[in-house]
Motif scaffolding. Structure first.
Motif, PDB file in Angstrom:
ATOM      1  N   GLY A  71      42.262   4.660  -2.824  1.00  0.00           N
ATOM      2  CA  GLY A  71      42.645   4.385  -1.451  1.00  0.00           C
ATOM      3  C   GLY A  71      44.110   4.593  -1.139  1.00  0.00           C
ATOM      4  O   GLY A  71      44.550   4.268  -0.053  1.00  0.00           O
ATOM      5  N   CYS A 108      33.510   5.626  -3.883  1.00  0.00           N
ATOM      6  CA  CYS A 108      33.773   5.357  -2.463  1.00  0.00           C
ATOM      7  C   CYS A 108      32.821   4.273  -1.951  1.00  0.00           C
ATOM      8  O   CYS A 108      31.653   4.260  -2.324  1.00  0.00           O
ATOM      9  N   THR A 112      31.285   5.169   4.082  1.00  0.00           N
ATOM     10  CA  THR A 112      32.600   5.665   4.499  1.00  0.00           C
ATOM     11  C   THR A 112      32.579   7.192   4.595  1.00  0.00           C
ATOM     12  O   THR A 112      31.653   7.849   4.107  1.00  0.00           O
ATOM     13  N   TRP A 115      32.444   8.687   1.067  1.00  0.00           N
ATOM     14  CA  TRP A 115      31.098   8.593   0.504  1.00  0.00           C
ATOM     15  C   TRP A 115      30.194   9.649   1.129  1.00  0.00           C
ATOM     16  O   TRP A 115      29.430  10.319   0.432  1.00  0.00           O
ATOM     17  N   THR A 116      30.272   9.800   2.439  1.00  0.00           N
ATOM     18  CA  THR A 116      29.445  10.784   3.135  1.00  0.00           C
ATOM     19  C   THR A 116      29.733  12.187   2.627  1.00  0.00           C
ATOM     20  O   THR A 116      28.814  12.943   2.296  1.00  0.00           O
ATOM     21  N   ARG A 149      29.485   8.437  14.408  1.00  0.00           N
ATOM     22  CA  ARG A 149      30.474   8.342  13.327  1.00  0.00           C
ATOM     23  C   ARG A 149      30.394   9.511  12.351  1.00  0.00           C
ATOM     24  O   ARG A 149      31.149   9.557  11.381  1.00  0.00           O
TER      25      ARG A 149
END
Length: 191
Positions: A71, A108, A112, A115-116, A149
């Motif tokens: 992060g 992840c 998020t 992650w996607t 999103r």
């Protein structure tokens, strides 16, 4: 990034090489090698140079005095693993892409953007040998992430995946993408 995304790889390479040359050591140099140089070299099928860019990125990231905590602003190990996976994918190294995408996705938080991205790159890597798994993974992303999103890069990865999947496994994904609401910008305009 803009030059690479628009298919102007020669220009992207010039910018990436210049940035990598001028970048200070550690994190900035790692990022430029992994985020700018590695993907364009992979897209140009310059495997040896791509591998060297990756080695430099890994060396610089390890030398970064701020540590490798997830992060960190701008660049961290899950993002590096994502760039590795995409480069391996571009070079036709599907098993290596799968391994690195799995590392990125596991690092992840679920749902998020990172992650996607990693999950969809993993699905692209699976498409060759496990098209049903790839389709199910992509559908899971669509079930998990609200359309509002879903980033444009995720939409691009989903559409690319749908084009390479055979009709059977890819049929539901293709239909879901066809009915996906249009992406909008922060002003409410379609993009």
């Amino acid at each position: 990034m803009v030059a690479r995304t628009s298919g102007r790889c020669d220009i992207a390479l010039v910018h990436a090489e210049r940035g990598a040359r001028l970048a200070p050591a550690s994190l900035a140099r790692a990022q430029l090698h992994a985020w700018a140089l590695l993907p364009v070299l992979a897209r140009l099928q310059r495997a040896d140079e791509a591998d060297q860019a990756l080695r430099t990125a890994l060396t610089e990231l390890e030398a970064d005095p701020s540590g490798t905590a997830p992060g960190r602003f701008g660049f961290d190990e899950p993002e590096l693993a994502l760039h590795q996976a995409e480069a391996h994918l571009a070079l036709g190294r599907h098993q290596q892409a799968r391994v690195r995408a799995e590392v990125s996705a596991a690092s992840c938080p679920d749902g998020t953007g990172g992650w996607t991205a990693a999950t969809l790159v993993l699905a692209q890597a699976e498409a060759v040998d496990s098209p049903q798994d790839a389709a199910q993974r992509a559908l899971h992303v669509l079930d998990r992430i609200p359309a509002a999103r879903l980033r444009s890069t995720a939409r691009t990865r989903l559409n690319k995946l749908a084009r390479v999947l055979p009709d059977g496994p890819g049929a539901e994904l293709t239909e879901r993408l066809r009915t996906l609401p249009t992406a909008i910008d922060h002003h409410g305009h379609a993009i």
